[in-house]
Design a protein around this motif. Structure first.
Motif, PDB file in Angstrom:
ATOM      1  N   LYS A  10      45.611  46.007  37.013  1.00  0.00           N
ATOM      2  CA  LYS A  10      45.865  45.957  35.553  1.00  0.00           C
ATOM      3  C   LYS A  10      47.030  45.558  35.150  1.00  0.00           C
ATOM      4  O   LYS A  10      47.286  44.628  34.273  1.00  0.00           O
ATOM      5  CB  LYS A  10      45.285  47.301  34.799  1.00  0.00           C
ATOM      6  CG  LYS A  10      43.737  47.314  34.824  1.00  0.00           C
ATOM      7  CD  LYS A  10      43.376  48.426  34.199  1.00  0.00           C
ATOM      8  CE  LYS A  10      41.746  48.962  34.386  1.00  0.00           C
ATOM      9  NZ  LYS A  10      41.680  50.358  33.822  1.00  0.00           N
ATOM     10  N   LYS A  11      48.124  46.118  35.672  1.00  0.00           N
ATOM     11  CA  LYS A  11      49.365  45.978  35.488  1.00  0.00           C
ATOM     12  C   LYS A  11      49.847  44.218  35.721  1.00  0.00           C
ATOM     13  O   LYS A  11      50.989  44.069  35.230  1.00  0.00           O
ATOM     14  CB  LYS A  11      50.403  46.947  36.251  1.00  0.00           C
ATOM     15  CG  LYS A  11      50.498  48.257  35.409  1.00  0.00           C
ATOM     16  CD  LYS A  11      51.498  48.896  36.337  1.00  0.00           C
ATOM     17  CE  LYS A  11      52.000  50.295  35.491  1.00  0.00           C
ATOM     18  NZ  LYS A  11      52.931  50.096  34.622  1.00  0.00           N
ATOM     19  N   MET A  12      48.963  43.859  36.754  1.00  0.00           N
ATOM     20  CA  MET A  12      49.452  42.553  37.150  1.00  0.00           C
ATOM     21  C   MET A  12      48.802  41.224  36.420  1.00  0.00           C
ATOM     22  O   MET A  12      49.117  40.255  36.456  1.00  0.00           O
ATOM     23  CB  MET A  12      49.052  42.325  38.693  1.00  0.00           C
ATOM     24  CG  MET A  12      49.837  43.137  39.741  1.00  0.00           C
ATOM     25  SD  MET A  12      49.203  42.970  41.292  1.00  0.00           S
ATOM     26  CE  MET A  12      49.121  41.113  41.649  1.00  0.00           C
ATOM     27  N   LEU A  13      47.642  41.879  35.869  1.00  0.00           N
ATOM     28  CA  LEU A  13      46.988  40.649  34.843  1.00  0.00           C
ATOM     29  C   LEU A  13      47.420  40.695  33.545  1.00  0.00           C
ATOM     30  O   LEU A  13      47.893  41.642  32.736  1.00  0.00           O
ATOM     31  CB  LEU A  13      45.408  41.120  34.764  1.00  0.00           C
ATOM     32  CG  LEU A  13      44.687  41.137  35.773  1.00  0.00           C
ATOM     33  CD1 LEU A  13      43.428  41.939  35.895  1.00  0.00           C
ATOM     34  CD2 LEU A  13      44.582  40.023  36.767  1.00  0.00           C
ATOM     35  N   GLY A  14      47.152  39.542  32.914  1.00  0.00           N
ATOM     36  CA  GLY A  14      47.750  39.197  31.613  1.00  0.00           C
ATOM     37  C   GLY A  14      46.225  39.197  30.814  1.00  0.00           C
ATOM     38  O   GLY A  14      45.999  38.512  29.702  1.00  0.00           O
ATOM     39  N   MET A  15      45.017  40.019  31.263  1.00  0.00           N
ATOM     40  CA  MET A  15      44.083  40.124  30.556  1.00  0.00           C
ATOM     41  C   MET A  15      43.775  41.681  30.264  1.00  0.00           C
ATOM     42  O   MET A  15      44.308  42.515  30.576  1.00  0.00           O
ATOM     43  CB  MET A  15      42.949  39.801  31.632  1.00  0.00           C
ATOM     44  CG  MET A  15      43.170  38.413  32.098  1.00  0.00           C
ATOM     45  SD  MET A  15      41.838  37.758  33.266  1.00  0.00           S
ATOM     46  CE  MET A  15      42.924  36.797  34.556  1.00  0.00           C
ATOM     47  N   THR A  16      42.947  41.789  29.406  1.00  0.00           N
ATOM     48  CA  THR A  16      42.312  43.100  28.815  1.00  0.00           C
ATOM     49  C   THR A  16      40.957  43.217  29.501  1.00  0.00           C
ATOM     50  O   THR A  16      39.854  42.426  29.485  1.00  0.00           O
ATOM     51  CB  THR A  16      42.188  43.308  27.369  1.00  0.00           C
ATOM     52  OG1 THR A  16      41.178  42.370  27.036  1.00  0.00           O
ATOM     53  CG2 THR A  16      43.251  43.040  26.543  1.00  0.00           C
ATOM     54  N   PRO A  64      41.728  32.881  31.175  1.00  0.00           N
ATOM     55  CA  PRO A  64      41.954  31.496  31.225  1.00  0.00           C
ATOM     56  C   PRO A  64      40.793  30.883  31.782  1.00  0.00           C
ATOM     57  O   PRO A  64      40.178  31.448  32.666  1.00  0.00           O
ATOM     58  CB  PRO A  64      43.052  31.532  32.186  1.00  0.00           C
ATOM     59  CG  PRO A  64      43.075  32.622  33.242  1.00  0.00           C
ATOM     60  CD  PRO A  64      42.480  33.698  32.360  1.00  0.00           C
ATOM     61  N   ALA A  65      40.560  29.777  31.409  1.00  0.00           N
ATOM     62  CA  ALA A  65      39.475  28.986  31.935  1.00  0.00           C
ATOM     63  C   ALA A  65      39.960  28.372  33.305  1.00  0.00           C
ATOM     64  O   ALA A  65      41.178  28.306  33.553  1.00  0.00           O
ATOM     65  CB  ALA A  65      39.309  27.787  31.139  1.00  0.00           C
ATOM     66  N   GLY A  66      39.024  28.222  34.406  1.00  0.00           N
ATOM     67  CA  GLY A  66      39.591  27.724  35.740  1.00  0.00           C
ATOM     68  C   GLY A  66      39.561  28.503  36.586  1.00  0.00           C
ATOM     69  O   GLY A  66      39.747  28.113  38.110  1.00  0.00           O
ATOM     70  N   LEU A  67      39.338  30.039  36.589  1.00  0.00           N
ATOM     71  CA  LEU A  67      39.383  30.707  37.905  1.00  0.00           C
ATOM     72  C   LEU A  67      38.024  30.762  38.490  1.00  0.00           C
ATOM     73  O   LEU A  67      36.951  30.747  37.968  1.00  0.00           O
ATOM     74  CB  LEU A  67      39.714  32.270  37.104  1.00  0.00           C
ATOM     75  CG  LEU A  67      40.787  32.642  36.682  1.00  0.00           C
ATOM     76  CD1 LEU A  67      41.072  34.245  36.138  1.00  0.00           C
ATOM     77  CD2 LEU A  67      42.009  32.377  37.556  1.00  0.00           C
ATOM     78  N   GLY A  68      37.967  30.871  39.785  1.00  0.00           N
ATOM     79  CA  GLY A  68      36.851  31.058  40.526  1.00  0.00           C
ATOM     80  C   GLY A  68      36.463  29.540  41.407  1.00  0.00           C
ATOM     81  O   GLY A  68      37.267  28.669  41.292  1.00  0.00           O
ATOM     82  N   GLU A  69      35.363  29.731  42.047  1.00  0.00           N
ATOM     83  CA  GLU A  69      35.179  28.626  42.995  1.00  0.00           C
ATOM     84  C   GLU A  69      33.562  28.491  42.882  1.00  0.00           C
ATOM     85  O   GLU A  69      32.899  29.549  42.452  1.00  0.00           O
ATOM     86  CB  GLU A  69      35.413  28.574  44.502  1.00  0.00           C
ATOM     87  CG  GLU A  69      36.957  28.921  44.657  1.00  0.00           C
ATOM     88  CD  GLU A  69      37.790  27.726  44.353  1.00  0.00           C
ATOM     89  OE1 GLU A  69      37.169  26.660  44.480  1.00  0.00           O
ATOM     90  OE2 GLU A  69      38.881  27.938  44.319  1.00  0.00           O
ATOM     91  N   PRO A  70      33.187  27.213  43.081  1.00  0.00           N
ATOM     92  CA  PRO A  70      31.591  27.063  43.057  1.00  0.00           C
ATOM     93  C   PRO A  70      30.903  28.021  44.238  1.00  0.00           C
ATOM     94  O   PRO A  70      31.433  28.080  45.024  1.00  0.00           O
ATOM     95  CB  PRO A  70      31.491  25.632  43.259  1.00  0.00           C
ATOM     96  CG  PRO A  70      32.622  24.942  43.733  1.00  0.00           C
ATOM     97  CD  PRO A  70      33.675  26.115  43.371  1.00  0.00           C
ATOM     98  N   PHE A  71      29.530  28.014  43.905  1.00  0.00           N
ATOM     99  CA  PHE A  71      28.695  28.758  45.103  1.00  0.00           C
ATOM    100  C   PHE A  71      29.285  30.268  45.532  1.00  0.00           C
ATOM    101  O   PHE A  71      29.457  31.146  44.723  1.00  0.00           O
ATOM    102  CB  PHE A  71      28.633  27.724  46.114  1.00  0.00           C
ATOM    103  CG  PHE A  71      27.746  26.642  45.610  1.00  0.00           C
ATOM    104  CD1 PHE A  71      26.409  26.874  45.659  1.00  0.00           C
ATOM    105  CD2 PHE A  71      28.468  25.508  45.491  1.00  0.00           C
ATOM    106  CE1 PHE A  71      25.767  25.655  45.327  1.00  0.00           C
ATOM    107  CE2 PHE A  71      27.871  24.427  45.137  1.00  0.00           C
ATOM    108  CZ  PHE A  71      26.305  24.336  45.110  1.00  0.00           C
ATOM    109  N   PHE A  72      29.610  30.344  46.969  1.00  0.00           N
ATOM    110  CA  PHE A  72      29.901  31.476  47.408  1.00  0.00           C
ATOM    111  C   PHE A  72      30.943  32.378  46.752  1.00  0.00           C
ATOM    112  O   PHE A  72      31.071  33.646  46.975  1.00  0.00           O
ATOM    113  CB  PHE A  72      30.122  31.674  48.907  1.00  0.00           C
ATOM    114  CG  PHE A  72      29.158  30.872  49.639  1.00  0.00           C
ATOM    115  CD1 PHE A  72      27.819  31.472  49.760  1.00  0.00           C
ATOM    116  CD2 PHE A  72      29.153  29.399  50.334  1.00  0.00           C
ATOM    117  CE1 PHE A  72      26.588  30.713  50.169  1.00  0.00           C
ATOM    118  CE2 PHE A  72      28.308  28.879  50.716  1.00  0.00           C
ATOM    119  CZ  PHE A  72      26.810  29.484  50.798  1.00  0.00           C
ATOM    120  N   ASP A  73      32.146  31.834  46.359  1.00  0.00           N
ATOM    121  CA  ASP A  73      33.392  32.479  45.615  1.00  0.00           C
ATOM    122  C   ASP A  73      33.163  32.281  43.951  1.00  0.00           C
ATOM    123  O   ASP A  73      34.409  31.965  43.492  1.00  0.00           O
ATOM    124  CB  ASP A  73      34.578  32.059  46.118  1.00  0.00           C
ATOM    125  CG  ASP A  73      34.798  32.738  47.724  1.00  0.00           C
ATOM    126  OD1 ASP A  73      34.271  33.474  47.962  1.00  0.00           O
ATOM    127  OD2 ASP A  73      35.806  31.952  48.441  1.00  0.00           O
TER     128      ASP A  73
END
Length: 358
Positions: free
Chosen positions: A140-146, A214-223
């Motif tokens: 959580k300390k590393m993230l800029g998210m809630t 942010p938009a754009g995190l992640g990958e299609p399918f398995f990840d």
């Protein structure tokens, strides 16, 4: 196995009644201010004691063994342990011969040729979620998210329904408007009392929301983001299901109802990369496995605690016959009461790994 993540790697170790349990976190961002005190709030949220939780009370004091210097993370692997001080291993001798229904006693003995530690559930115990919570604090300390999770249902009774049925004397001084002051054990006390009186247990549902994604995190399918979050969430003992956004309701909707139309926000340029976002959130913040800029929203179903005092049928390996088991020991009537902070931790770990890979 016992490790999750690629660039932000979390490895847990220990058994419920061993000397200690702990976690090694690799890939920690250097220069983060960190002390034992930073873990206190989340550890208290997971701690037992209130109605419906186990009477086993541990100190749960974190000891940071490596990866910290001068009050800041060094970037080297961070190791945190918790000593086990309040164990009653004698309660578990019975389960060597008579496995508990719903538990890992039988499968663990098969997997590890009867060399597994059965005390308190051993390495399968919910106590191993404590080091996960500790890793979540760092994530959580590393993230800029809630990242925020809350219990929304216990024993089939929703939070709103439980609050509506509370007697006036059970409400805070400010009345129903101050309901946020109530603990889950107070809100669902009737449900818990009924289960305890029956020597039984109940399950629950936790909802988690992640903001500032942010938009754009992640990958299609398995990840895909859903795949990675689900992988981590199902590592929490007692999880039976997960759904994102509209979830299973989407199967009963039309596309026109479930789809999230795109909208333009603010006065910035009208481009595909800026100021455009879905105007509702049926997808739970994810399209094609990739975050779309909306909050990530998902719900987790937790089963009723397997250890109950009510008589259950099982097999006695000592006698070679079907037997009846009434489980002794100290157990939660509802494990879901202590899980929102664990769900938050697992979610933060996944997102910290995803952001470290950018």
């Amino acid at each position: 196995m016992n490790t999750f993540g690629r660039k932000f790697r979390v490895s847990i170790f220990g058994e419920s009644h061993g000397e200690a349990i702990g976690v090694v976190v690799d890939g920690v961002q250097p220069g983060i201010s960190l002390s034992e005190e930073d873990f206190r709030a989340d550890i208290l949220r997971r701690k037992s004691g209130p109605k419906g939780t186990t009477p086993r009370i541990e100190t749960d004091e974190p000891e940071i063994l490596s990866g910290l210097y001068g009050g800041f993370t060094t970037g080297a692997p961070l190791t945190i342990i918790f000593r086990n001080r309040n164990t009653r291993s004698g309660d578990y001798k019975l389960f060597n011969d008579i496995p508990r229904p719903g538990h890992a006693d039988y499968t663990a003995s098969i997997k590890w040729l009867d060399f597994n530690d059965p005390r308190g559930g051993g390495h399968f115990s919910g106590r191993l979620t404590l080091p996960i919570v500790a890793a979540g604090v760092v994530a959580k300390k590393m993230l800029g998210m809630t990242v925020a999770a809350e219990l929304t249902e216990v024993g089939g009774v929703s939070r709103s329904e439980a609050l509506k049925n509370l007697p006036e004397e059970a409400l805070p001084d400010g009345g129903i408007e101050e309901k946020d002051e109530l603990s889950p054990s107070e809100i669902w006390r009737d449900v818990l009392d009924a289960a305890i009186a029956d020597k039984d247990s109940v399950g629950g549902i936790v909802e988690c929301r992640v903001g500032d994604v942010p938009a754009g995190l992640g990958e299609p399918f398995f990840d895909s983001v859903e795949s990675l979050i689900s992988h981590a969430i199902f590592a929490i003992p007692g999880v039976r299901g997960i759904e994102f956004g509209d979830g299973f309701k989407a199967a009963r909707m039309r596309g026109s109802q479930h789809n999230d139309p795109f909208d333009h926000a603010g006065n910035g340029p009208l481009t595909i990369h800026a100021n455009v976002h879905p105007s509702k959130n049926g997808a739970g913040g994810i399209n094609g496995g990739i975050t779309n800029g909306n909050p990530i929203v998902f719900r987790v179903a937790f089963k009723p605690t397997s250890s109950i005092g009510k008589a259950q049928r099982t097999f006695n390996f000592a006698t070679g016959r079907i037997d009846t088991l009434e489980i002794p020991g100290r157990h939660d009537a509802c494990i879901a009461l202590r899980t929102p902070v664990i769900v938050e931790a697992m979610t933060a770990i996944v997102l910290a790994d995803l952001t470290r890979m950018l």
